[in-house]
Design an enzyme around this catalytic site. Sequence first.
Site, PDB file in Angstrom:
ATOM      1  N   TYR A  11       0.826  -1.221   0.000  1.00 42.24           N
ATOM      2  CA  TYR A  11       0.000   0.000   0.000  1.00 42.24           C
ATOM      3  C   TYR A  11       0.860   1.271   0.000  1.00 42.24           C
ATOM      4  O   TYR A  11       0.774   2.099  -0.912  1.00 42.24           O
ATOM      5  CB  TYR A  11      -0.932  -0.058   1.224  1.00 42.24           C
ATOM      6  N   ILE A  12       1.716   1.412   0.984  1.00 43.81           N
ATOM      7  CA  ILE A  12       2.493   2.652   1.080  1.00 43.81           C
ATOM      8  C   ILE A  12       3.596   2.661   0.028  1.00 43.81           C
ATOM      9  O   ILE A  12       3.813   3.666  -0.662  1.00 43.81           O
ATOM     10  CB  ILE A  12       3.061   2.812   2.515  1.00 43.81           C
ATOM     11  N   ASN A  32       8.275  -9.638  -2.541  1.00 43.72           N
ATOM     12  CA  ASN A  32       7.993 -11.075  -2.686  1.00 43.72           C
ATOM     13  C   ASN A  32       6.509 -11.340  -2.962  1.00 43.72           C
ATOM     14  O   ASN A  32       6.101 -12.493  -3.128  1.00 43.72           O
ATOM     15  CB  ASN A  32       8.469 -11.867  -1.461  1.00 43.72           C
ATOM     16  N   PHE A  73      10.322  -0.470   2.596  1.00 42.87           N
ATOM     17  CA  PHE A  73       8.943  -0.587   3.083  1.00 42.87           C
ATOM     18  C   PHE A  73       8.601  -2.024   3.476  1.00 42.87           C
ATOM     19  O   PHE A  73       7.666  -2.231   4.246  1.00 42.87           O
ATOM     20  CB  PHE A  73       7.942  -0.170   1.989  1.00 42.87           C
ATOM     21  N   TYR A 141       5.626  -6.081  16.887  1.00 42.12           N
ATOM     22  CA  TYR A 141       5.729  -5.287  15.658  1.00 42.12           C
ATOM     23  C   TYR A 141       6.540  -4.004  15.917  1.00 42.12           C
ATOM     24  O   TYR A 141       7.527  -3.727  15.229  1.00 42.12           O
ATOM     25  CB  TYR A 141       4.325  -4.953  15.129  1.00 42.12           C
ATOM     26  N   ARG A 219      -6.560   8.851  16.711  1.00 45.41           N
ATOM     27  CA  ARG A 219      -5.378   8.610  15.882  1.00 45.41           C
ATOM     28  C   ARG A 219      -5.114   9.828  15.001  1.00 45.41           C
ATOM     29  O   ARG A 219      -5.998  10.641  14.746  1.00 45.41           O
ATOM     30  CB  ARG A 219      -5.595   7.385  14.971  1.00 45.41           C
TER      31      ARG A 219
HETATM   32  N1  UFG Z   1     -10.608   0.228  14.898  1.00 42.37           N
HETATM   33  C1  UFG Z   1     -11.935  -0.024  15.114  1.00 42.37           C
HETATM   34  N2  UFG Z   1     -12.566  -0.883  14.252  1.00 42.37           N
HETATM   35  C2  UFG Z   1     -11.932  -1.494  13.210  1.00 42.37           C
HETATM   36  C3  UFG Z   1     -10.567  -1.223  13.012  1.00 42.37           C
HETATM   37  C4  UFG Z   1      -9.937  -0.365  13.881  1.00 42.37           C
HETATM   38  O1  UFG Z   1     -12.544   0.499  16.046  1.00 42.37           O
HETATM   39  O2  UFG Z   1     -12.555  -2.268  12.477  1.00 42.37           O
HETATM   40  C5  UFG Z   1      -9.930   1.194  15.774  1.00 42.37           C
HETATM   41  C6  UFG Z   1      -8.698   0.627  16.433  1.00 42.37           C
HETATM   42  O3  UFG Z   1      -9.042  -0.004  17.631  1.00 42.37           O
HETATM   43  C7  UFG Z   1      -7.857   1.894  16.602  1.00 42.37           C
HETATM   44  C8  UFG Z   1      -8.248   2.770  15.421  1.00 42.37           C
HETATM   45  O4  UFG Z   1      -9.500   2.248  14.968  1.00 42.37           O
HETATM   46  O5  UFG Z   1      -8.244   2.544  17.772  1.00 42.37           O
HETATM   47  C9  UFG Z   1      -7.260   2.700  14.278  1.00 42.37           C
HETATM   48  O6  UFG Z   1      -7.011   1.333  13.997  1.00 42.37           O
HETATM   49  P1  UFG Z   1      -6.187   0.843  12.711  1.00 42.37           P
HETATM   50  O7  UFG Z   1      -6.165  -0.641  12.781  1.00 42.37           O
HETATM   51  O8  UFG Z   1      -6.724   1.481  11.490  1.00 42.37           O
HETATM   52  O9  UFG Z   1      -4.743   1.441  12.938  1.00 42.37           O
HETATM   53  P2  UFG Z   1      -3.770   1.294  14.201  1.00 42.37           P
HETATM   54  O10 UFG Z   1      -3.745   2.634  14.868  1.00 42.37           O
HETATM   55  O11 UFG Z   1      -4.110   0.159  15.059  1.00 42.37           O
HETATM   56  O12 UFG Z   1      -2.416   0.871  13.504  1.00 42.37           O
HETATM   57  C10 UFG Z   1      -1.808   1.606  12.487  1.00 42.37           C
HETATM   58  C11 UFG Z   1      -1.023   0.649  11.604  1.00 42.37           C
HETATM   59  C12 UFG Z   1       0.069   0.000  12.388  1.00 42.37           C
HETATM   60  C13 UFG Z   1       0.890   1.038  13.058  1.00 42.37           C
HETATM   61  C14 UFG Z   1       0.024   1.948  13.870  1.00 42.37           C
HETATM   62  C15 UFG Z   1       0.813   3.023  14.487  1.00 42.37           C
HETATM   63  O13 UFG Z   1      -1.858  -0.361  11.118  1.00 42.37           O
HETATM   64  O14 UFG Z   1       0.876  -0.735  11.504  1.00 42.37           O
HETATM   65  O15 UFG Z   1      -0.974   2.521  13.048  1.00 42.37           O
HETATM   66  O16 UFG Z   1       1.688   3.516  13.558  1.00 42.37           O
HETATM   67  F1  UFG Z   1       1.754   0.455  13.910  1.00 42.37           F
END
Ligand code: UFG
Length: 325
Positions: A11-12, A32, A73, A141, A219
């Site tokens: 993606y990125i 890969n 990446f 991670y 976030r």
């Molecule tokens: N969330 C939901 N429902 C969902 C998916 C996510 O409520 O279906 C919430 C999560 O709990 C979190 C927020 O939405 O509070 C964002 O979640 P994401 O999974 O979209 O992203 P994250 O913040 O967990 O993680 C992302 C990247 C990671 C990285 C992180 C910090 O996926 O690889 O940001 O950089 F480590």
Amino acid sequence: MNIFVTGGAGYIGSICVEELLNAGHQVTVFDNLTEGHRAAIDPRAAFVQGDLALPESVKAALAASKADAVMHFAANALVGESMTDPSKYFRNNVNGGINLLQAMVECSVRKIVFSSTCATFGTPDRVPIDETLPQKPINPYGESKLMFEQMLRWYDEIHGIRHVALRYFNAAGASERFGEDHRIETHLIPNILKVALGQKSGVSIFGTDYPTPDGTCIRDYIHILDLAQAHMLALTRNESAKYNLGTGGGTSVREVIAACKKVTGRDIHVVEEPRRPGDPARLIASSEKIHTELGWTPRFQAIESIIESAWKWHLAHPKGYETGS
Ligand code: UFG
């Protein structure tokens, strides 16, 4: 410049490759294809299907590319999965990274831009998170990415390989051609848009009892094109540096869902669920350092504008890259 991009089918990576090519650079993608997609590789780039796990494979590809710099990446990036299968994260993200660095030493490539993450900070004592805060990952991670950051210091000191580590906050959005399509989708925005597309019945909110104004996690969502711009600026830097990369704004899960409703004009069914393990309540970047040192300023500040680009891509590619588009 001539850039060797690991994970350029992800993606990125795919969108950074597109932007590098638009800016006149030459690109070799090394991937890969376990997470990435062949159709996500810009046809203007050279492509080598290879694996960082195989030192000879990466060395041969890097030598043939005649690269001036590497953008790295390729990695596994699911926090939850890393909590159940840490070996996968240390093997692919750390061991694979060592093979890449060794190939750089042997091929005399002296510059690397590394995809790091705010997950290296764990649960921060305060926000916004600037570069002076201690890095205390709370999952394998984040730990694997921090380990690679720490190794970079020694490859600089011993081999003169200059690095720029970019700690992304929440990458989101799409370019005109390339977007977010993970085989296992865990991210918030694509999951909401799948509901808007009628592909999922509802989206879960993981936790409504966080110490935030509406009880859901906050976030810092950063547009993928702003992120790509930061990579381009990183190439101009001749000294090693580490930068946090976000807009400095915070959006809660409920606010993201509301913005998706507004952008798509469709109803989004919501299911409130317990907290997801390992989610900090609030992650917001301070990107003052990269702004001051490299002049980086995000063009997309409003969450709606980020979602709009993602929605446009999902509408055009309802099955992601499966259609080969
Ligand atoms: N969330 C939901 N429902 C969902 C998916 C996510 O409520 O279906 C919430 C999560 O709990 C979190 C927020 O939405 O509070 C964002 O979640 P994401 O999974 O979209 O992203 P994250 O913040 O967990 O993680 C992302 C990247 C990671 C990285 C992180 C910090 O996926 O690889 O940001 O950089 F480590």
